[in-house]
Design a protein around this motif. Sequence first.
Motif, PDB file in Angstrom:
ATOM      1  N   GLN A  48       0.530  -1.224   0.186  1.00  0.00           N
ATOM      2  CA  GLN A  48       0.248  -0.255   0.111  1.00  0.00           C
ATOM      3  C   GLN A  48       0.984   1.730   0.012  1.00  0.00           C
ATOM      4  N   LEU A  78      -5.755   6.735   2.639  1.00  0.00           N
ATOM      5  CA  LEU A  78      -5.457   5.506   2.759  1.00  0.00           C
ATOM      6  C   LEU A  78      -4.577   5.276   4.414  1.00  0.00           C
ATOM      7  N   GLU A 109      -7.671  -0.201   1.693  1.00  0.00           N
ATOM      8  CA  GLU A 109      -7.647  -1.623   1.210  1.00  0.00           C
ATOM      9  C   GLU A 109      -7.051  -1.413  -0.329  1.00  0.00           C
ATOM     10  N   PRO A 110      -6.829  -2.181  -1.310  1.00  0.00           N
ATOM     11  CA  PRO A 110      -6.208  -2.145  -2.553  1.00  0.00           C
ATOM     12  C   PRO A 110      -7.027  -1.657  -3.189  1.00  0.00           C
ATOM     13  N   TRP A 125      -6.379   2.038  -4.375  1.00  0.00           N
ATOM     14  CA  TRP A 125      -4.885   2.652  -4.959  1.00  0.00           C
ATOM     15  C   TRP A 125      -4.788   1.856  -5.896  1.00  0.00           C
TER      16      TRP A 125
END
Length: 214
Positions: free
Chosen positions: A114, A125, A131-132, A135
């Motif tokens: 991250q 963030l 969580e992915p 981003w």
Amino acid sequence: MHNLLPNSAKTGEAEMGLGIRPSAYFYLGRCDPDYGDQVVGYERPSTDESLVSPFDTGGLWHGHVVTTPPLAQSTLKTFVARHSHGVPAFALAFQQWGNAEYNGSSKDYTAGQQPVKAAVPNIDLSSPRAEPRWWTWEGRIAHGSTAMHTLQPVKVFMTQDDFESYEPWVRDDVFLPTHEKKRHLSHLRAILVPTGNEDPAQAMNLWLEGQTQW
């Protein structure tokens, strides 16, 4: 083959709410092991019929990607439009963000590390919910577009069991002329990377780590 696979009801709902044409969706430069059991890598499209956003648009619509301050759902269509980049214009924004967050190397991005900051300031963030999908950059190509018809797969990662199920599905159920089915399966065999018992997404990421994403 993406034109033959209908989107889910949740994807259709997000597309309608966000003003996105029915599309096929792709993560750029990495796979998320939580989504999908078979993984296909494509050449980067070179047409402006494709759009890229620095977050998961469906996740945004369904509340899985959270902004600070929270945005009303009625404003999300405008938000997505503002943060949608054409192709190839997105490449500079992707490169600038990647260089800043990953010190010029895309390997950690591909591996799922991250970053400190998302490419969109409204996505914080530092939130424990991050969580992915917040981003990871998402590409989308409208069904029926020239870009969709010219999209070229370069690698397919799947387990042997999945391939053995896929082949008869194409042969017996997919509505294509016989010569097209044969051509498709021949090309698939040429670019297939069997993963054995390894997760196909992880196998794809290991391959992508050797490629430069920006």
